[in-house]
Write a protein that holds these residues in place. Sequence first.
Motif, PDB file in Angstrom:
ATOM      1  N   LEU A   1      -7.549  -2.856   0.284  1.00 18.34           N
ATOM      2  CA  LEU A   1      -7.081  -4.036   0.493  1.00 18.34           C
ATOM      3  C   LEU A   1      -7.096  -4.507   1.907  1.00 18.34           C
ATOM      4  CD1 LEU A   1      -3.455  -3.013  -0.838  1.00 18.34           C
ATOM      5  CD2 LEU A   1      -4.967  -4.599  -1.850  1.00 18.34           C
ATOM      6  N   ASP A   2      -7.473  -5.859   1.934  1.00 18.27           N
ATOM      7  CA  ASP A   2      -7.941  -6.419   3.416  1.00 18.27           C
ATOM      8  C   ASP A   2      -6.613  -6.461   4.317  1.00 18.27           C
ATOM      9  OD1 ASP A   2     -10.731  -6.773   2.959  1.00 18.27           O
ATOM     10  OD2 ASP A   2     -10.171  -7.776   1.510  1.00 18.27           O
ATOM     11  N   PHE A   3      -5.398  -6.722   3.439  1.00 17.93           N
ATOM     12  CA  PHE A   3      -4.196  -7.001   4.178  1.00 17.93           C
ATOM     13  C   PHE A   3      -3.074  -5.887   3.419  1.00 17.93           C
ATOM     14  CE2 PHE A   3      -6.146 -10.801   5.257  1.00 17.93           C
ATOM     15  CZ  PHE A   3      -6.149 -11.042   6.623  1.00 17.93           C
ATOM     16  N   ARG A   4      -2.566  -5.047   4.289  1.00 16.26           N
ATOM     17  CA  ARG A   4      -1.812  -4.107   3.665  1.00 16.26           C
ATOM     18  C   ARG A   4      -0.520  -4.091   4.135  1.00 16.26           C
ATOM     19  NH1 ARG A   4      -6.405  -2.323   5.508  1.00 16.26           N
ATOM     20  NH2 ARG A   4      -5.598  -1.388   7.394  1.00 16.26           N
ATOM     21  N   ALA A   5       0.556  -4.045   3.064  1.00 22.57           N
ATOM     22  CA  ALA A   5       1.869  -3.794   3.625  1.00 22.57           C
ATOM     23  C   ALA A   5       2.595  -2.486   3.427  1.00 22.57           C
ATOM     24  CB  ALA A   5       2.946  -4.864   2.943  1.00 22.57           C
ATOM     25  N   THR A   6       3.213  -2.048   4.411  1.00 25.93           N
ATOM     26  CA  THR A   6       3.664  -0.638   4.338  1.00 25.93           C
ATOM     27  C   THR A   6       5.068  -0.496   4.966  1.00 25.93           C
ATOM     28  OG1 THR A   6       2.675   0.053   6.168  1.00 25.93           O
ATOM     29  CG2 THR A   6       1.638   0.800   4.236  1.00 25.93           C
ATOM     30  N   GLY A   7       5.798   0.517   4.672  1.00 27.61           N
ATOM     31  CA  GLY A   7       7.406   0.428   5.528  1.00 27.61           C
ATOM     32  C   GLY A   7       8.450  -0.733   4.819  1.00 27.61           C
TER      33      GLY A   7
ATOM     34  N   ASP B   1       0.838  -1.112   0.004  1.00 21.63           N
ATOM     35  CA  ASP B   1       0.108  -0.009  -0.040  1.00 21.63           C
ATOM     36  C   ASP B   1       0.767   1.260   0.062  1.00 21.63           C
ATOM     37  OD1 ASP B   1      -2.448   1.207  -0.108  1.00 21.63           O
ATOM     38  OD2 ASP B   1      -2.791   1.244   1.990  1.00 21.63           O
ATOM     39  N   GLU B   2       1.909   1.146  -0.746  1.00 22.56           N
ATOM     40  CA  GLU B   2       2.976   2.381  -0.640  1.00 22.56           C
ATOM     41  C   GLU B   2       3.572   2.489  -2.213  1.00 22.56           C
ATOM     42  OE1 GLU B   2       5.216   2.476   2.567  1.00 22.56           O
ATOM     43  OE2 GLU B   2       6.361   0.824   1.845  1.00 22.56           O
ATOM     44  N   ASP B   3       4.154   3.689  -2.716  1.00 15.68           N
ATOM     45  CA  ASP B   3       4.909   3.526  -3.680  1.00 15.68           C
ATOM     46  C   ASP B   3       6.434   3.245  -3.390  1.00 15.68           C
ATOM     47  OD1 ASP B   3       6.312   4.084  -6.056  1.00 15.68           O
ATOM     48  OD2 ASP B   3       5.598   6.065  -6.351  1.00 15.68           O
ATOM     49  N   LEU B   4       7.017   2.139  -3.965  1.00 12.35           N
ATOM     50  CA  LEU B   4       8.285   1.821  -3.568  1.00 12.35           C
ATOM     51  C   LEU B   4       9.367   2.480  -4.663  1.00 12.35           C
ATOM     52  CD1 LEU B   4       7.696  -2.039  -3.219  1.00 12.35           C
ATOM     53  CD2 LEU B   4       7.632  -0.244  -1.394  1.00 12.35           C
TER      54      LEU B   4
END
Length: 449
Positions: free
Chosen positions: A240-246, A192-195
Amino acid sequence: MGARLAVAVGAGRLVHWGLSSVLHRSASQLPGRIALGIDPNLMGELSHKLRKGAIVVCGTNGKTTTNNALASSIEAAGDIVLCNRAGANMAAGVTSALLPGKCADWAVMEADELSTVHILPNLRPRYLVLLNLFRDQLDRAGEIDHVQDTIVRALESSPETTLLACGDDPLSMGVARRAAQGGTKVLTFGVDEDLHLPADRVPEARFCQVCGAELEYEWRSYAQLGKFRCPNGDFARPALDFRATGVRVDRTGVSFDVEGLGLDGKVHLKAGFGGVYMAYNLLAAFAAASLAGVTGEQFQRTLDGYHPKNGRLQHFEVGGREVVLNLAKNPTGFNQNISLLLADDREKAAYFVINDDFNDGKDISWIWDVDFERLAAEHIRVVCGGHRANDVQVRLKYAGIKADIADGVGDALGRVGDMDLACPLYVLTNYSALWPAKAELERMGERHD
């Protein structure tokens, strides 16, 4: 237990014992093939011994690592798990993995995408995890729309199954959209973020799964995965139901935070093996594990003790030189391996091994969609091998790379022997070349976990 079922189970277990205990060979497929020949309904019958149910993992890339990490985490939570850890992912392999023992809590099974139509109606899993869809083995699987059709039909045959799909992948969400119209419950995971990564030169999916308009992206993680939308409003990445950040990725590993369904705040995860694609794999594994009752602490303990032993990102030391072995069987997988290689800031060499055996696919035209040009700019020493070494050598020539041909990993190591021992060798192979390369490395050197 009926007579036919009893004979099938007995025959399968006898073959399993003979292969593993007497001949010391893999028993990942033949027991199931023989047992299914006696009772074609055996998989469904064996599924009744699962106290909590089954989870099936499918997708083009990353199935084995995701499946094994998921199975290990559920075991770490105290449950008994049956799993096809060796990657035998068709009906016979799944049946072989179900044969041992009288009962278990879970079955966690990797499934070939085209085999889902045989596995789901028999196993009736609680969850189907769909990691991604890319072009792969076109002479066997056909174009991606055929694979999508097959997975949709598989879900129709198992209406109680919940689909856990990659929300960042338009092709996976094309399956999810159609499945949801048929009544399948859908959950999603994604980054859930721009890499801030460069887009791949040849993306897999460019067009809306509904109207055919060219998709617009706010950002891409890799290949076609990213935050997409149709300009006509027909299709977009879901909430999204499961979101990855950082997300942090380097040659030492990957780490990220997860928020989502049923989680109490953020869960921080890290692993000592990396690549952006691995962030997606581990996110999918954790999402499925949490649905099965695994806590973030239990999953992290699994990652702390997880060491690949199946040729996927496996490290060896031969004569003082580090050798990294990994599978690369299609353009997206190869491009992600190149990204992983380039993230290593040391001087390095690479050995590419491409075969065209049955399980590889005879058509290797996909090598022209691999972005080898990125290696030319870094002046990396490249050696190629396998049945189609000359084809790879020609492709590399067009990328501006002069490559030698080697007959095996030992020969490749000899050809880069003038390089400093601090320079690692990356060995990237497709399916049929993976196990011979792994066996050769195990004979020559020492495995590092």
